[in-house]
Design an enzyme around this catalytic site. Structure first.
Site, PDB file in Angstrom:
ATOM      1  N   HIS A 114       1.389 -85.014 -41.172  1.00  0.00           N
ATOM      2  CA  HIS A 114       2.486 -84.709 -40.254  1.00  0.00           C
ATOM      3  C   HIS A 114       3.863 -84.927 -40.882  1.00  0.00           C
ATOM      4  CE1 HIS A 114       2.345 -89.134 -39.216  1.00  0.00           C
ATOM      5  NE2 HIS A 114       3.642 -88.948 -39.118  1.00  0.00           N
ATOM      6  N   ASP A 144      -5.079 -86.372 -40.944  1.00  0.00           N
ATOM      7  CA  ASP A 144      -3.645 -86.576 -41.128  1.00  0.00           C
ATOM      8  C   ASP A 144      -3.327 -87.068 -42.538  1.00  0.00           C
ATOM      9  OD1 ASP A 144      -0.992 -86.455 -40.378  1.00  0.00           O
ATOM     10  OD2 ASP A 144      -0.956 -88.480 -39.552  1.00  0.00           O
ATOM     11  N   GLY A 215       9.400 -93.065 -40.110  1.00  0.00           N
ATOM     12  CA  GLY A 215       9.776 -93.152 -41.520  1.00  0.00           C
ATOM     13  C   GLY A 215       8.776 -93.943 -42.330  1.00  0.00           C
ATOM     14  N   SER A 217       5.616 -93.581 -41.783  1.00  0.00           N
ATOM     15  CA  SER A 217       4.438 -92.724 -41.843  1.00  0.00           C
ATOM     16  C   SER A 217       4.149 -92.285 -43.273  1.00  0.00           C
ATOM     17  CB  SER A 217       4.634 -91.485 -40.973  1.00  0.00           C
ATOM     18  OG  SER A 217       4.658 -91.820 -39.617  1.00  0.00           O
ATOM     19  N   GLY A 273     -23.073 -80.999 -33.526  1.00  0.00           N
ATOM     20  CA  GLY A 273     -23.088 -79.997 -32.470  1.00  0.00           C
ATOM     21  C   GLY A 273     -23.459 -80.571 -31.121  1.00  0.00           C
ATOM     22  N   VAL A 274     -22.862 -81.731 -30.788  1.00  0.00           N
ATOM     23  CA  VAL A 274     -23.109 -82.358 -29.489  1.00  0.00           C
ATOM     24  C   VAL A 274     -21.789 -82.819 -28.885  1.00  0.00           C
ATOM     25  CG1 VAL A 274     -25.435 -83.174 -30.037  1.00  0.00           C
ATOM     26  CG2 VAL A 274     -23.472 -84.639 -30.538  1.00  0.00           C
ATOM     27  N   ILE A 276     -20.629 -86.064 -26.720  1.00  0.00           N
ATOM     28  CA  ILE A 276     -21.149 -87.391 -26.363  1.00  0.00           C
ATOM     29  C   ILE A 276     -20.151 -88.116 -25.481  1.00  0.00           C
ATOM     30  CG2 ILE A 276     -22.582 -87.637 -28.437  1.00  0.00           C
ATOM     31  CD1 ILE A 276     -20.303 -89.310 -29.651  1.00  0.00           C
TER      32      ILE A 276
END
Length: 473
Positions: A114, A144, A215, A217, A273-274, A276
């Site tokens: 970001h 990220d 800043g 980050s 592919g679930v 939960i």
């Protein structure tokens, strides 16, 4: 000759001094760490060109008059006047500030996605105040993490540690550029590990109480050995500033992402592919578990790895490859670290019995597809839950990719209303039994036990979840 009172006063003073010296001895001295690590921490600034505006519609720069000289100079330096374009208006630019750290002597740098997302220009300022233009090698929005490259030789580098060995309560230290103030140092402790944040399913964040502000980050989080154990990424705040809740990406995750970005330009993750959800006390009772634990399977994508491996709706996953699933968020953290086609073993509870399933995981799709919501028609059925339901049409079942179920038309006063169901929700299971029709739903509802947690699987806007309620009469 000293009297008794004087002796006691002197003794108390000696004891107090001793306690102070012991307390000081127990506090870490961060000075050597900062001196060694700071040269490898960098300031990152970006520029992004925005669509042109006419001169009359351009935004004015903020009024800096009246600010203290130091703050006025800071803002003038970091928010320069936008250059004029040939038509006489101003070239609009968006700017951002962040941090990063050098991981190789030839100029590879880690930071947050970001910080550099959509940037047209990335400038890296080193500790000696020199500035270098950076190239974006690759970025992974899901974690990220972004990998940059500057041209250089024998650049200072950080030591990379292992985030897995961190313990809650350990001292940690951050170096970064909050609000543009380069190489600011803050310290604290690890507050928790393996935190899941909204929309961040694949990063087991490290939570700390280290002061992190805009800043910071992309900057490094160090342990007392001077090793980077995380990338400072997010804060929880209601004021816009630090409130004691900071979150860092574990360096083990970040380095894995960086290696993949460097070698193949993208990141591959495992995928089951679930859908939960968490197992709370009532759900645990409903599914016959001794205590709340594991990940409850609320939805299985047809044709996905879980479906091919035999996983079913209503299964509670207790462990993967021998690693216990304490909370549901543990599962995507573990699955995401594996490469596609990896073999796994899942320990599940199904219908009160323990089973072991073996399957191969798939590759996480770039974008997930959401199923459409259901509505409409057929015969009504009322029941003791305070619901009026109708059967799904074949078209609705196909759109939702389900074989049975009923859709709620009306909600009256009763247990269902108290747990928040609403018209348009689709019920596929009641008391761990699949629903094929409105008539079957009514029959199962008649036999529901009293004063015991009962589960119901509900689809809302294509997303499934189990909810629980109790009948008191």
């Amino acid at each position: 000759m000293l009297n008794f009172k004087s002796c006691m006063t002197a003794l108390a003073a000696v004891l107090l001094l001793g306690q102070t010296l012991v307390a000081r001895a127990e506090l870490p001295d961060f000075t050597p760490l900062v001196e060694e690590a700071s040269p490898a921490v960098v300031n990152i600034s970006t520029r992004q060109k925005l669509p042109q505006r006419s001169a009359g519609g351009a935004q004015a720069m903020p009024d800096l008059e009246g600010l203290p000289p130091m703050l006025r100079e800071f803002f003038e330096r970091n928010m320069p006047q936008a250059p004029r374009n040939p038509q006489g208006g101003r070239q609009r630019e968006a700017q951002s500030l962040g941090s990063g750290f050098i991981i190789s002597k030839d100029g590879y740098i880690l930071t947050n996605n970001h910080v550099v997302a959509d940037a047209d220009e990335i400038i890296v300022r080193l500790s000696d105040r020199s500035e270098l233009e950076a190239k974006l090698i690759g970025a992974d929005p899901r974690s990220d993490v972004a990998l940059l490259k500057v041209e250089g030789k024998d650049l200072p580098i950080v030591k990379i540690g292992k985030s897995e060995g961190l313990k809650v309560g350990s001292w940690v230290l951050a170096i970064g550029s909050p609000f543009g103030f380069d190489h600011s140092v803050t310290a604290g402790i690890v507050s928790a590990k393996g935190r899941s944040l909204p929309n961040e399913n694949y990063v087991p964040f490290i939570q700390t109480d280290v002061a992190i502000n805009p800043g910071n980050s992309g900057g490094p989080l160090f342990n007392l050995d001077g090793e980077v154990v995380g990338i400072n990424s997010q804060i929880f705040t209601r004021s816009g500033g630090f409130m004691g809740l900071s979150f860092a990406i574990p360096i083990d995750v970040a380095m894995s992402v960086a290696d993949q970005l460097k070698s193949q330009g993208k990141v591959s993750r495992g995928w089951l592919g679930v859908v939960i959800q968490e197992v709370n006390k009532d759900l645990a009772e409903s599914f016959g578990l001794d205590k709340p634990a594991g990940a409850l399977v609320a939805q299985v994508q047809e044709g996905g790895p879980a479906a091919k491996g035999g996983l079913q709706v209503g299964d509670v996953i207790l462990s993967m490859n021998g690693q216990p699933i304490i909370v549901s968020a543990d599962l995507p953290h573990l699955v995401g670290t594996l490469k596609p086609d990896s073999k796994i073993k899942l320990e599940v509870v199904r219908g009160g019995s323990h089973k072991t399933l073996e399957m191969a995981i798939g590759a996480l799709p770039e974008e997930g597809d959401e199923m459409a919501a259901a509505g409409g028609g057929a015969e009504r059925s009322s029941n003791r839950l305070g619901l009026s339901v109708v059967e799904l049409t074949d078209e609705q079942k196909k759109a939702l990719d389900i074989k049975g179920g009923v859709v709620i038309k009306d909600v009256q006063e009763g247990p269902a209303a108290m747990v928040g169901v609403r018209p348009g929700d689709v019920i596929t299971h009641l008391n761990n039994k699949a629903i094929a029709s409105a008539k079957e739903f009514t029959e199962i509802a008649k036999e529901l036990p009293k004063d015991r947690s009962v589960s119901m699987r509900v689809l809302r806007q294509g997303r499934a979840s189990f909810i629980t309620f109790k009948l008191n009469e």
